[in-house]
Design a protein around this motif. Structure first.
Motif, PDB file in Angstrom:
ATOM      1  N   THR A 145      -0.976   5.942 -12.980  1.00 41.74           N
ATOM      2  CA  THR A 145       0.180   5.125 -12.640  1.00 41.74           C
ATOM      3  C   THR A 145       0.397   4.780 -11.289  1.00 41.74           C
ATOM      4  O   THR A 145       0.663   3.662 -10.999  1.00 41.74           O
ATOM      5  CB  THR A 145       1.230   5.510 -13.739  1.00 41.74           C
ATOM      6  OG1 THR A 145       1.114   5.939 -15.204  1.00 41.74           O
ATOM      7  CG2 THR A 145       2.608   4.439 -13.592  1.00 41.74           C
ATOM      8  N   ASP A 205      -7.662  -4.648 -13.816  1.00 41.69           N
ATOM      9  CA  ASP A 205      -6.433  -5.343 -13.658  1.00 41.69           C
ATOM     10  C   ASP A 205      -6.789  -7.211 -13.860  1.00 41.69           C
ATOM     11  O   ASP A 205      -6.319  -7.678 -14.730  1.00 41.69           O
ATOM     12  CB  ASP A 205      -5.542  -5.518 -12.537  1.00 41.69           C
ATOM     13  CG  ASP A 205      -4.529  -6.225 -12.381  1.00 41.69           C
ATOM     14  OD1 ASP A 205      -3.513  -5.942 -13.330  1.00 41.69           O
ATOM     15  OD2 ASP A 205      -4.367  -7.165 -11.584  1.00 41.69           O
ATOM     16  N   ALA A 232      -1.570   1.245 -23.176  1.00 39.15           N
ATOM     17  CA  ALA A 232      -1.455   0.765 -21.651  1.00 39.15           C
ATOM     18  C   ALA A 232      -0.331   0.972 -21.149  1.00 39.15           C
ATOM     19  O   ALA A 232      -0.212   1.092 -19.882  1.00 39.15           O
ATOM     20  CB  ALA A 232      -2.031  -0.638 -21.456  1.00 39.15           C
ATOM     21  N   LEU A 243      -9.217  -0.105 -10.280  1.00 41.56           N
ATOM     22  CA  LEU A 243      -8.119  -0.298 -10.872  1.00 41.56           C
ATOM     23  C   LEU A 243      -7.905  -1.932 -10.765  1.00 41.56           C
ATOM     24  O   LEU A 243      -7.345  -2.368 -11.429  1.00 41.56           O
ATOM     25  CB  LEU A 243      -6.961   0.373 -10.069  1.00 41.56           C
ATOM     26  CG  LEU A 243      -7.009   1.602 -10.589  1.00 41.56           C
ATOM     27  CD1 LEU A 243      -6.144   2.635  -9.508  1.00 41.56           C
ATOM     28  CD2 LEU A 243      -6.356   2.109 -11.792  1.00 41.56           C
ATOM     29  N   ARG A 301      -6.082  -2.090 -18.210  1.00 43.55           N
ATOM     30  CA  ARG A 301      -5.492  -0.821 -17.320  1.00 43.55           C
ATOM     31  C   ARG A 301      -6.328   0.411 -17.551  1.00 43.55           C
ATOM     32  O   ARG A 301      -6.975   0.366 -18.709  1.00 43.55           O
ATOM     33  CB  ARG A 301      -4.095  -0.591 -17.845  1.00 43.55           C
ATOM     34  CG  ARG A 301      -3.063  -1.462 -17.193  1.00 43.55           C
ATOM     35  CD  ARG A 301      -1.614  -1.004 -17.288  1.00 43.55           C
ATOM     36  NE  ARG A 301      -0.971  -2.280 -16.908  1.00 43.55           N
ATOM     37  CZ  ARG A 301       0.211  -2.373 -17.124  1.00 43.55           C
ATOM     38  NH1 ARG A 301       0.981  -1.501 -18.123  1.00 43.55           N
ATOM     39  NH2 ARG A 301       1.220  -3.443 -16.835  1.00 43.55           N
ATOM     40  N   ASP A 347       3.278   5.211 -19.648  1.00 47.84           N
ATOM     41  CA  ASP A 347       3.244   5.174 -18.275  1.00 47.84           C
ATOM     42  C   ASP A 347       3.844   6.437 -17.486  1.00 47.84           C
ATOM     43  O   ASP A 347       4.575   7.147 -18.201  1.00 47.84           O
ATOM     44  CB  ASP A 347       3.716   3.851 -17.295  1.00 47.84           C
ATOM     45  CG  ASP A 347       2.638   2.788 -17.298  1.00 47.84           C
ATOM     46  OD1 ASP A 347       1.409   3.099 -17.546  1.00 47.84           O
ATOM     47  OD2 ASP A 347       3.000   1.902 -17.069  1.00 47.84           O
ATOM     48  N   ARG A 386      -2.154   2.643  -9.648  1.00 45.42           N
ATOM     49  CA  ARG A 386      -2.065   1.319 -10.034  1.00 45.42           C
ATOM     50  C   ARG A 386      -0.952   0.395  -9.117  1.00 45.42           C
ATOM     51  O   ARG A 386      -1.195  -0.621  -8.825  1.00 45.42           O
ATOM     52  CB  ARG A 386      -1.462   1.216 -11.437  1.00 45.42           C
ATOM     53  CG  ARG A 386      -2.095  -0.161 -12.139  1.00 45.42           C
ATOM     54  CD  ARG A 386      -1.859  -0.006 -13.694  1.00 45.42           C
ATOM     55  NE  ARG A 386      -0.191  -0.044 -13.858  1.00 45.42           N
ATOM     56  CZ  ARG A 386       0.338   0.572 -14.685  1.00 45.42           C
ATOM     57  NH1 ARG A 386      -0.365   1.339 -15.592  1.00 45.42           N
ATOM     58  NH2 ARG A 386       1.757   0.441 -15.104  1.00 45.42           N
ATOM     59  N   LYS A 426      -4.114  -4.375 -21.299  1.00 45.82           N
ATOM     60  CA  LYS A 426      -2.891  -4.531 -20.719  1.00 45.82           C
ATOM     61  C   LYS A 426      -1.915  -4.473 -21.764  1.00 45.82           C
ATOM     62  O   LYS A 426      -0.734  -3.814 -21.599  1.00 45.82           O
ATOM     63  CB  LYS A 426      -2.568  -5.563 -19.837  1.00 45.82           C
ATOM     64  CG  LYS A 426      -2.929  -5.294 -18.336  1.00 45.82           C
ATOM     65  CD  LYS A 426      -2.504  -6.509 -17.442  1.00 45.82           C
ATOM     66  CE  LYS A 426      -3.641  -6.389 -16.304  1.00 45.82           C
ATOM     67  NZ  LYS A 426      -3.503  -7.680 -15.572  1.00 45.82           N
TER      68      LYS A 426
END
Lengths: 437, 437
Positions: A173, A245, A280, A241, A250, A283, A176, A275
């Motif tokens: 997380t 995206d 996804a 990543l 993800r 988090d 990202r 996503k």
């Protein structure tokens, strides 16, 4: 006889009194009245086994309970229920076996132990007509074991997909959001999410243990954990990543299980998930398990995967269950209906899914053609292919990223081998699996 | 005695045999072996009460089970368990009371009935030492009742936030994608998600019934459903979805409950939730319930809220539970530990949250000042204020949108009244609540 039993309390002993054990004692004390009501009788602590009796404990831990001698507990016929919150393989394994042999109910939060010896311990508990409950061994605050055991009692499970390790999820997380792996890991350690030695977490083995425990309940499978392919997150790079995206995905670290007839498909690795899929968006340090029941359809459970109090809540929920079944003179409730059968794990080469492949290539004409041909030769069909930018210098690497259609992993691996033998690769190709959940 | 019981089957009768009832019979037949194992004894169907014995039924429904006479079931002492899948208030209410009075266990999927008469029926079941199980009454395929009753047995619940109506969620999801309310509703009806008369769904009353049932388990609260403020989704406009998006929110229809000491805060309405929150991504026809346990922390459960098979899975899970407790000679398991107390619902004026306010105003100087002053006079503090575009004609309305800080709803309502008395409003202001889950 049952009527008499209802008047006498259920006596429990704790093995260990660290943070989870302390949380258990706190909950037992704070909620004494309604726990007694739910169990159908009082729950009374008799002993707490510790190594150092002089170490400070939570206020709820009475001095007279403390003992350093396990014999005091196993030799006492008044002890109905043993709560193992010490962790580690030994002596926990030995203690649990002895407790079951003595006909005591057992509640444990020990995933390593259940992953390694669960089927045998469940069998022993069934044979001894006693209880072995282990809700807290998977995803501390998520009632996944109970859901698999009870809510899905009337259904069969087709698949499970779990974000099973809070440290991995926290790191991915943060990455990202632009943080590096190293900084994110350090932050996870500072926040107390990751162990001082984070190998078990980031290497994927913690998640693998939880997957083994879940597959006992989900598929009735007793498996050889060594057959499971396990990949961690330490090789995920920022560029992955970013590509994920861009393609609408993800990256999450997942433990995955499918019922495959005689076999089970079990694997642990980072994976691309859409996503807008429910997993996804689980988090940070949260865990999540997505179960697909054949009649029930999809079911997602999300919560804190670790932490003292969430884990303690699960341990005490198990204590209430086991206490209730003993008060009713019907021990064995927590293990009833668990039917385990040894099932081989499908070799990773036979697994079918979609793939994300990233190559660092020299910027020469014909490179894309070589890659596409090698994949085509193994019947790996390409859904999308992106070459990002151009090299500034002749020797610089350019990333090429491919999303495949569904195919066998064996075919992908053979194609990669053929590609790797080409001169234009600047480093090993990255292979990530795509999960449509 | 218990040993003898284990040899004799548990005999069950169905009241009703529509789509859910048919699903129950299918699951009981398909999974006969492992259901028997989990229950600790065979589950045998004796009767199926129907109105029209000649109507075609699922293949699993044997002709000799069919009866149109309820006396055959209630008068038969061999019937252990009655499964009510007929729906509606009467005669289901009457039948369930008679079944409990006769000491039979009851499993029901009837949310209307449990919302209206749950506390009294639970009390009756406890008094008669029999079971009343109603997992399927809330969120068909989500094990929320079981989780509140068992997994959280050792914790107390601080709050629940639920996407409880699949039709509302489906419509709002489609509207976010640009569809109109009317077209989305029609599509939901064509897909079989919404009833022919969708008033109960889109008006919020279906969600309110589920919230009442959940608050029994979550807060031990018996409430007067008429005290709950209920708003549906029919007044949500495209412009609200756009503003919400712009502020970083999505609009979901929620049933909300908070433990407030002597009282409970219960309300049902559309609300803005942050895009990256877990509930925001529970889309389409899925339902989701977010529970905050005081020790457990956050726990989210997502699944199909309706549908024949998910509901049937929950009904059969309850049948297994109740059958097991009867086989063990210990009926009352499903209701044990439920302690209900009448608790008043906090008046909506006292509720504190953040607010989204939208005004259609004439494009005159001083308008924003008037609105801001009226809010300020009630101590409603503004976090963000946006005026969108300019009117093309002097008489056109321009939307003004405001996000407030946390404040009491009573203050917001008084401020809106003051604003509405001004001449420049072109229509009633829109008020939506913002939930930070």
């Amino acid at each position: 006889m049952t009527q008499e039993r209802e008047k006498s309390p259920v006596r429990i002993s704790l093995l260990g009194c660290g943070t989870v054990g302390g949380g258990v004692l706190r909950l037992l004390q704070e909620n004494k009245d309604f726990l007694g009501l739910r169990a159908g009788g009082e729950i009374e602590v008799t002993h707490v086994l510790v190594k150092s009796p002089n170490k400070p404990r939570v206020a709820e831990c009475k001095k007279e309970w403390l003992t350093t001698d396990p014999e005091v507990i196993f030799g006492d016929p008044r002890v109905d229920l043993v709560v193992e919150v010490m962790g580690g393989e030994q002596p926990a394994y030995d203690y649990i076996q002895r407790a079951i042999a003595a006909g005591k109910g057992v509640v444990t939060a020990n995933k390593l132990l259940i992953a390694k010896h669960g089927p045998e311990l469940v069998e022993q508990a069934i044979k001894n007509r006693t209880d072995l409950a282990f809700e807290a061994s998977v995803g501390g605050g998520i009632p996944i074991i109970r859901t698999l055991r009870e809510a899905l009692a009337s259904d069969s499970v087709a698949s499970v997909h779990g974000i099973l390790n809070g440290t991995c999820n926290y790191i991915l997380t943060r990455m990202r959001e632009g943080m590096s792996f190293g900084v994110a890991l350090q932050q996870a350690q500072e926040l107390g999410y990751a162990e001082a030695d984070p190998t078990l977490d980031v290497g994927g083995h913690d998640a693998a243990q939880k997957l083994v425990v879940m597959s006992m309940l989900a598929f009735g499978a007793s498996v050889n954990a060594g057959e499971i392919m396990v990949e961690g997150i330490s090789e995920i790079e920022e560029v992955d990543l970013q590509f994920a995206d861009r393609f609408g995905y993800r990256i999450k670290h997942l433990g995955i299980g499918y019922d495959r007839g005689e076999r089970v498909e079990l694997r642990v690795h980072p994976a691309l998930v859409r996503k807008n899929s429910v997993l996804a968006n689980v988090d940070g340090v949260l865990n999540g398990v997505f179960v697909e029941g054949r009649a029930l359809g999809p079911c997602l459970l999300v919560g804190r995967g670790a932490g003292d109090m969430p884990t303690a809540v699960s341990v005490v929920a198990d204590i209430v269950d086991v206490a209730r079944s003993r008060i009713e003179g019907q021990p064995g409730l927590a293990t009833r209906g668990i039917q385990l059968k040894h099932r081989p794990v499908m070799p990773i080469e036979e697994v079918e899914t979609r793939y994300y492949l990233r190559f660092a290539v020299g910027d020469h004409p014909g490179v894309l053609g070589h890659i596409a041909s090698a994949l085509g030769a193994e019947s790996v069909s390409i859904e999308q292919m992106v070459q990002e930018g151009r090299a500034l210098e002749a020797d610089d690497a350019v990333p090429v990223c491919i999303i495949t259609h569904r195919c066998q992993e064996g075919a992908v691996r053979r194609a990669l081998k053929a590609i790797e033998s080409q001169v234009f690769l600047k480093g090993a190709p990255r292979i990530l699996r795509i999960e449509d959940v």
